[in-house]
Design a protein around this motif. Structure first.
Motif, PDB file in Angstrom:
ATOM      1  N   GLU A 178      10.850  34.216  -9.397  1.00  0.00           N
ATOM      2  CA  GLU A 178       9.367  34.467 -10.047  1.00  0.00           C
ATOM      3  C   GLU A 178       9.235  35.488  -8.639  1.00  0.00           C
ATOM      4  N   LYS A 201       6.582  25.951  -1.797  1.00  0.00           N
ATOM      5  CA  LYS A 201       6.328  27.528  -1.548  1.00  0.00           C
ATOM      6  C   LYS A 201       7.131  28.035  -0.995  1.00  0.00           C
ATOM      7  N   ASP A 244       2.441  23.887   2.374  1.00  0.00           N
ATOM      8  CA  ASP A 244       2.862  25.240   1.824  1.00  0.00           C
ATOM      9  C   ASP A 244       4.285  25.267   1.609  1.00  0.00           C
ATOM     10  N   TYR A 245       5.555  24.186   2.746  1.00  0.00           N
ATOM     11  CA  TYR A 245       6.710  24.074   2.662  1.00  0.00           C
ATOM     12  C   TYR A 245       6.531  22.831   2.090  1.00  0.00           C
ATOM     13  N   THR A 269       6.260  35.999   2.211  1.00  0.00           N
ATOM     14  CA  THR A 269       5.931  35.122   0.860  1.00  0.00           C
ATOM     15  C   THR A 269       4.157  34.865   1.408  1.00  0.00           C
ATOM     16  N   TYR A 270       3.828  35.748   2.465  1.00  0.00           N
ATOM     17  CA  TYR A 270       2.072  35.907   3.234  1.00  0.00           C
ATOM     18  C   TYR A 270       1.911  36.805   3.580  1.00  0.00           C
ATOM     19  N   ASN A 305       5.644  21.310  -0.693  1.00  0.00           N
ATOM     20  CA  ASN A 305       5.178  22.108  -1.466  1.00  0.00           C
ATOM     21  C   ASN A 305       6.443  22.691  -2.681  1.00  0.00           C
TER      22      ASN A 305
END
Length: 619
Positions: free
Chosen positions: A268, A504, A499-500, A447-448, A502
């Motif tokens: 992804e 992401k 996020d960690y 990521t961010y 989940n």
């Protein structure tokens, strides 16, 4: 009016001065016949506090005991100890980690779950309940003694006896007991003593491990875990309730379905659209290389004996397949795993146990294809076990989520593992610092879309970012600001930690024989993508050119030689003519004598200022 008399304050002052002078002169009484209270024997007999003390606080009791024992407390002013930065962030040093790991191995046999006392048909309910309470109380005392004596940190375990009674019932009536664990850290959520207790209840019962959320792992990572569990003698099945539910929904709607096995989870975020074709080629190469086995040291070997087989269970011999199983394949594995006598004749009962939020109810809903069990993100949502029939002869038993005792290093590890709720944490620094230690800098930046401040010249250029650096950059990016105009670090920490948890921000714990840094292939893809795009957040320290995309209008406007925007007037002799772009320079004479259109004064005989006359001489 007469003279004012001195106030009482002056008289008191004179009395104090007189007493001090007399004490300084050392007036001695000639009388040698003194009472006991007048002797200088170390006690001030006139100021003794003769008050009965029957109760004291712990602090007063400690001080009183120390005074009776004659203990003196001396301040050590030269015993200086420098506290490293890791300690201030709530992290452990390498020595402390090795010491804790050794203690965990030495005391892991103490991590037991409570056993149900022996009972038979003659045992009355009251006697059984009292025996269960006594056994449970003894179990809690042993764990408390372990924490106190060895100074070990245990995960918050279930202290409600009713939940353990539900587990006992599920184990007694189940033929197969399936532990559901998180694929990112299976060993933390696996309870080895639960497997031993299942065999104590009945040797014919079968233990199985269902590794949920396995779509977060790559094929090579699943191979490593399958090999490890096979050596441990444990049946393991890789499964993703969410991915399988999405696949079945897409099939019902008649949409094309991408098999999670062909489109890996790490594709992804901008990988090539031909990744599915590449994975098919890899599968063909694996079939050709059947003779290559998976080495423990080089775990990224592509093929394994019988890897792409269905990996079934027959009797005592079994083979763990690393494939993500579909719903029908999972049910067939359940049916083939148990061959002995069943608790209920003609019916196979599968009990699902594990920690809260690992996916027990979601797995049941995916198998049954409708919402038979309510699902919630709040731990402890399922209050009692319930049995559901998938088909005639196959029954699923859902057990309430139980937090079983296990060893952890710090409370930050429990927060990042999802055991403790994030919204109830009081100190965000240790957990955020742990994320900075596990997730590389370039992965966080990509990521961010942030740029974390680089280390100073006197610091290690390869050091991970601190929690303050990460949270400050994230807070500026999201606009999370306090009332004083500073980035809101606690709020930023909650978002990053979620996020960690989940997935992401992905960090996968490896089997014991593999280096954790070599077990993160997705981190390498971020680094490769950075180097290809020339991003400033790449690991390489070489200055790379940043690509900018500009349209024609912006290019003509910003690339002009002399631009005087937002001024009262603009002269054409300055190299810019409004609406026509840059023009060539003109002679200095016309610059000096040219009339300024914004000068509208009527005095034509007024002398020009010298700085304007000699302007063309300036550099």
């Amino acid at each position: 009016m007469g003279k004012k008399k001195a106030g009482g304050g002056a008289g008191l002052g004179r009395a104090l001065m007189k007493e001090r002078l007399q004490a300084g002169r050392g007036n001695k009484r000639g009388d040698s016949w003194l009472h006991t209270s007048e002797l200088n024997d170390g006690y001030d007999w006139g100021r003794l506090n003769l008050q009965s003390v029957t109760e004291q606080s712990s602090m007063d009791d400690f001080l009183a005991t120390a005074e009776l024992a004659g203990t003196e407390f001396v301040a050590e002013k030269l015993n200086i100890k420098f506290v490293p930065a890791e300690a201030r962030a709530g992290l452990l040093t390498a020595e402390e980690k090795s010491r804790l790991k050794k203690l965990h191995e030495e005391n892991k046999h103490f991590l037991r779950i409570p056993r149900r006392p022996h009972w038979d048909e003659s045992t009355t309910p009251d006697v059984l309940q009292q025996a269960e309470k006594d056994s449970f109380l003894q179990w809690r005392r042993e764990l408390a003694q372990l924490e106190e004596e060895q100074k070990l940190i245990l995960t918050p375990f279930e202290r409600n006896l009713e939940f353990w009674r539900q587990l006992w019932r599920v184990i007694e009536r189940s033929d197969i007991v399936v532990q559901i664990v998180d694929a990112r850290n299976p060993l933390l959520f696996r309870c080895a003593d639960l497997e031993a207790y299942v065999k104590e209840v009945s040797p014919e019962k079968v233990n199985m491990l269902l590794v949920n959320k396995a779509d977060l792992l790559t094929r090579e990572q699943r191979k490593a875990w399958a090999k490890y569990f096979e050596k441990e003698g444990l049946r393991a099945v890789f499964w993703s309730a969410l991915a399988e539910s999405n696949r079945l929904d897409a099939e019902e709607k008649g949409m094309e379905v991408d098999d999670p096995e062909s489109v890996e989870s790490d594709s992804e975020g901008g990988d090539s659209p031909h990744s599915a074709d590449m994975n098919k080629k890899e599968e063909q190469e694996e079939e050709l290389d059947d003779n290559v086995t998976l080495d423990e040291e080089d775990w990224q070997t592509c093929s394994e004996d019988e890897e792409e087989a269905e990996g079934g269970f027959s009797g005592d011999s079994f083979h763990n397949s690393s494939r993500l199983q579909h719903k029908d394949e999972l049910l067939e594995i359940f049916k083939a795993a148990h061959k002995g006598s069943k608790c209920k004749e003609g019916q196979l009962t599968v009990g699902l146990v594990g920690y809260p939020n690992v996916g027990k109810s979601s797995t049941i809903n995916t198998i049954l294809r409708n919402k038979k069990v309510s699902v919630s993100a709040t731990p402890g949502h399922t209050k009692h076990f319930q049995t559901l029939y998938v088909e005639p002869g196959l029954c699923l038993c859902d057990c309430p989520g139980l937090v079983m005792p296990s060893f952890v290093s710090t409370k930050a590890e429990m927060i990042c593992s999802g055991i403790l709720p994030i919204d109830q944490m009081r100190d965000h620094v240790p957990a955020a610092s742990l994320i900075c230690q596990t997730i590389p800098r370039h992965v966080l930046e990509c990521t961010y879309g942030i740029n974390i401040i680089r280390p100073r010249e006197d610091e290690d250029p390869e050091r991970p970012p601190t929690s303050e650096e990460l949270l400050t950059a994230y807070g500026y990016m999201r606009g999370f600001m306090t009332a004083h105009g500073q980035p809101d670090q606690p709020r930023s920490a909650r978002y990053i930690l979620k996020d960690y948890v989940n997935g992401k921000l992905l960090y996968c714990h490896p089997p014991p024989h593999i280096n954790p840094e070599d077990f993160q292939p997705r981190h390498g893809k971020f680094q490769k993508r950075d180097s290809e795009n020339g991003d400033i957040s790449a690991v390489t320290n070489r200055p790379q050119k940043i690509k900018r995309i500009e349209n024609v209008v912006d290019k003509n406007f910003f690339h002009q030689d002399n631009v005087r925007a937002l001024t009262k007037g603009v002269k054409t002799i300055m190299g810019y003519k409004p609406g026509s772009g840059p023009v060539g320079p003109v002679s200095s004479q016309s610059e000096a004598t040219g009339e300024k259109p914004w000068k509208k004064h009527s005095n034509r005989n007024k002398k020009e200022k010298l700085r304007r006359v000699t302007k063309h001489l300036d550099a």
